[in-house]
Write an enzyme that holds these catalytic residues in place. Structure first.
Site, short mmCIF file in Angstrom:
data_model
loop_
_atom_site.label_atom_id
_atom_site.label_comp_id
_atom_site.label_asym_id
_atom_site.label_seq_id
_atom_site.Cartn_x
_atom_site.Cartn_y
_atom_site.Cartn_z
N ASP A 104 -12.08 7.30 -8.90
CA ASP A 104 -11.27 8.50 -9.04
C ASP A 104 -11.41 9.37 -7.79
OD1 ASP A 104 -10.00 10.87 -10.17
OD2 ASP A 104 -12.02 11.62 -10.48
N ASP A 132 2.34 10.16 -8.92
CA ASP A 132 3.13 10.21 -10.15
C ASP A 132 3.63 11.63 -10.36
OD1 ASP A 132 4.09 10.17 -12.79
OD2 ASP A 132 2.65 8.63 -13.37
N ASP A 159 9.32 11.30 -3.62
CA ASP A 159 10.75 11.01 -3.73
C ASP A 159 11.35 11.71 -4.94
OD1 ASP A 159 9.42 9.50 -5.60
OD2 ASP A 159 10.64 7.70 -5.32
N LYS A 191 9.01 -0.49 1.82
CA LYS A 191 10.18 -1.18 1.29
C LYS A 191 10.82 -0.37 0.17
CE LYS A 191 8.58 -5.85 2.38
NZ LYS A 191 8.17 -7.18 1.83
N PHE A 192 10.00 0.22 -0.67
CA PHE A 192 10.49 1.06 -1.76
C PHE A 192 11.30 2.23 -1.22
CE2 PHE A 192 9.68 4.95 -4.20
CZ PHE A 192 10.25 4.60 -5.43
N GLU A 193 10.77 2.88 -0.19
CA GLU A 193 11.45 4.04 0.40
C GLU A 193 12.73 3.62 1.10
OE1 GLU A 193 10.39 7.73 3.46
OE2 GLU A 193 8.88 6.24 2.93
#
Length: 238
Positions: free
Chosen positions: A120, A143, A179, A217-219
């Site tokens: 954590d 998140d 995002d 890649k996600f962005e």
């Protein structure tokens, strides 16, 4: 890739109480490669909270230290470490498959300026990172906890901003990216109100994606679909 929200500065005389988690721990199934990464890479790269306070000189000589909270599968952290061998990088991630993936890649690439916690992040900051020691702390795509009743689970809160400020050197930088525009607005509100920080954006809002943060890649897919990404950089001033 978010982490746990704690309450820094609580009365130490009080009995410990369970903090609000900003992550859901779903480990999933480890691949063969990820398992091998843990087995072979942990002796070289792994750190634990139980080992206590970090000694940067022993780990990295005199390199400036960047810590990333929630590195996911580790591709961007590895890319940054490879691109800046004169700097040191510490990654913190609670999800073991991501840790295994990063360690496997770090071994394959023979990266030396990297260490990893499978812990954590709040515990790492409070128990392992010396005050006024970090050149940079990165928090990318945590998140957002979209529902209003879950906003208390967001890692970016006033107590978190103060904890990070204590761990940054004066002149050190907190770099965040998201995002999700409502979370970007929340980040901006929290950090703008936090004492001891200066927003690097000339207009007091957001900055363009800096070159040192790799495009994931996600962005890239999100950009093709017209989705926005908001970067924020705040410097510790006192």
């Amino acid at each position: 890739m978010s982490q746990e929200v704690d309450q820094p500065g609580a009365d130490d005389s009080q009995a410990p109480r369970r903090s609000i988690r900003s992550f859901v721990l779903r480990q999933g199934r480890m691949t063969v490669g990820q398992t091998r990464g843990i087995e072979q890479g942990w002796p070289r790269y792994g750190l634990t909270v139980a080992e206590g306070a970090l000694n940067y000189t022993e780990l990295f000589a005199d390199k400036p230290v960047t810590l990333e909270i929630g590195f996911g599968m580790g591709q961007s952290l590895l890319a940054m470490a490879k691109a800046a061998p004169e700097q040191a990088f510490i990654g913190v991630e609670v999800h073991k498959p991501g840790v295994g993936a990063l360690l496997a890649s770090a071994l394959a690439e023979e990266v030396d300026n990297l260490r990893v916690y499978n812990e954590d992040a709040i515990a790492v900051l409070e128990q392992c990172v010396p005050d006024a020691s970090l050149a940079r702390l990165m928090l990318f795509f945590p998140d957002p906890w979209h529902k209003s009743r879950h906003h208390k689970r967001r890692i970016v809160q006033p107590a978190f901003a103060e904890l990070v400020r204590r761990k940054l050197k004066v002149g050190g930088v907190l770099h965040m990216a998201t995002d999700w525009q409502p979370y970007a607005e929340h980040m901006l509100e929290v950090l703008s109100a936090a004492p001891g920080y200066q927003n690097q954006a000339a207009d007091g809002a957001y900055i363009e994606r800096p070159a040192e943060r790799p495009l994931t890649k996600f962005e890239a897919r999100g950009e093709r679909l017209g989705h926005g990404v908001w970067d924020l950089k705040f410097t510790r001033t006192e």
